[in-house]
Design an enzyme around this catalytic site. Sequence first.
Site, PDB file in Angstrom:
ATOM      1  N   GLU A  40       0.860  -1.195   0.000  1.00  0.00           N
ATOM      2  CA  GLU A  40       0.000   0.000   0.000  1.00  0.00           C
ATOM      3  C   GLU A  40       0.899   1.249   0.000  1.00  0.00           C
ATOM      4  O   GLU A  40       1.988   1.242   0.598  1.00  0.00           O
ATOM      5  CB  GLU A  40      -0.824  -0.058   1.297  1.00  0.00           C
ATOM      6  CG  GLU A  40      -1.748   1.095   1.570  1.00  0.00           C
ATOM      7  CD  GLU A  40      -2.423   0.954   2.949  1.00  0.00           C
ATOM      8  OE1 GLU A  40      -1.963   0.146   3.796  1.00  0.00           O
ATOM      9  OE2 GLU A  40      -3.418   1.670   3.169  1.00  0.00           O
ATOM     10  N   LYS A 111      -9.538   2.006  -1.663  1.00  0.00           N
ATOM     11  CA  LYS A 111      -9.699   1.347  -0.354  1.00  0.00           C
ATOM     12  C   LYS A 111     -11.027   1.729   0.294  1.00  0.00           C
ATOM     13  O   LYS A 111     -11.311   2.915   0.488  1.00  0.00           O
ATOM     14  CB  LYS A 111      -8.522   1.741   0.540  1.00  0.00           C
ATOM     15  CG  LYS A 111      -8.468   1.047   1.896  1.00  0.00           C
ATOM     16  CD  LYS A 111      -7.205   1.480   2.640  1.00  0.00           C
ATOM     17  CE  LYS A 111      -7.014   0.762   3.957  1.00  0.00           C
ATOM     18  NZ  LYS A 111      -5.774   1.188   4.641  1.00  0.00           N
ATOM     19  N   CYS A 149      -4.984  -3.462   2.688  1.00  0.00           N
ATOM     20  CA  CYS A 149      -4.656  -3.495   4.106  1.00  0.00           C
ATOM     21  C   CYS A 149      -5.861  -3.716   5.014  1.00  0.00           C
ATOM     22  O   CYS A 149      -6.407  -4.793   5.073  1.00  0.00           O
ATOM     23  CB  CYS A 149      -3.861  -2.250   4.483  1.00  0.00           C
ATOM     24  SG  CYS A 149      -2.874  -2.538   5.989  1.00  0.00           S
TER      25      CYS A 149
HETATM   26  C1  ACM Z   1      -3.706  -0.018   7.260  1.00  0.00           C
HETATM   27  O1  ACM Z   1      -4.835  -0.156   6.781  1.00  0.00           O
HETATM   28  N1  ACM Z   1      -2.736   0.556   6.598  1.00  0.00           N
HETATM   29  C2  ACM Z   1      -3.405  -0.535   8.606  1.00  0.00           C
END
Ligand code: ACM
Length: 280
Positions: A40, A111, A149
Amino acid sequence: MPVRAAYLQFAPAYLEVDQNLAAVESLLRSVEADLIVLPELFTSGYFFQSKDDLEKVAEPIPNGQSVAALRSWADALGATLVAGLAERDGDNFYNSAVIVRPDGRVDTYRKVHLFYEETTLFEPGDLGFRVFEVDSSAGTSYRLGVMVCFDWYFPEAARTLALRGADVIAHPSNLVLPHCPDSMPVRARENHVFTITANRHGREEKEGESLRFIGMSEVCGPSGTILTRAEESANVVGIVEVDPHEARDRGINAHNDVLGDRRPDTYATDPMGATVTPSG
Ligand code: ACM
């Protein structure tokens, strides 16, 4: 034909886009793989000191410098790359992942579940959970889902990707909580998919607060086995050969099927609905 699936783990330098692109280029140089997942926010680092800092590194997709680099690597390696980066779209910022195929096509996932101070910087993803048809260099077609993530924390994310047909879930990450490396085998098993988590390592500070990123990138198989896992603090590319079509037989035994036996009519979908059934 097997597909060579890989994660690339490294420690991005904060706001140093050119340096991070050079570091990844050098780690990729001799890699032979069909699918390579990067962390990420791999171009920028994670713990933004301010929105101004985010604005310095966020790029339009597909017209930014980092997607150009990813396209040239995908072409040179004959590999599909999945990589997390900060996206600017007009006045909005997204914590996004791009899917870059060797022929230069670019798709995007934004995301959905934002973690910690990301909620003050980025818009929540508005494209939903997406599955893409991908070909390996030997011509094996498979279906690739993407989450980023903290999406791991919500089983609905991986489940939605599996229901949409994913054989493999690519999972660019900047993990700080310790639980994910032991949870991804469960996400893999409960959905009968392959998962590739590409994490970063290193530490970033902001106003006396420190985030340590835990490494331990891993590839998990559909029975929940960890096929390869990285050390906590190594720059490394981990590669494993998988048959993505193995994910498609979701039978548990002659009577049960991982997805087919779901009973959505019995599951909570309305948080305001009754939680206790009166007895008597
Ligand atoms: C995250 O979502 N970078 C912990």
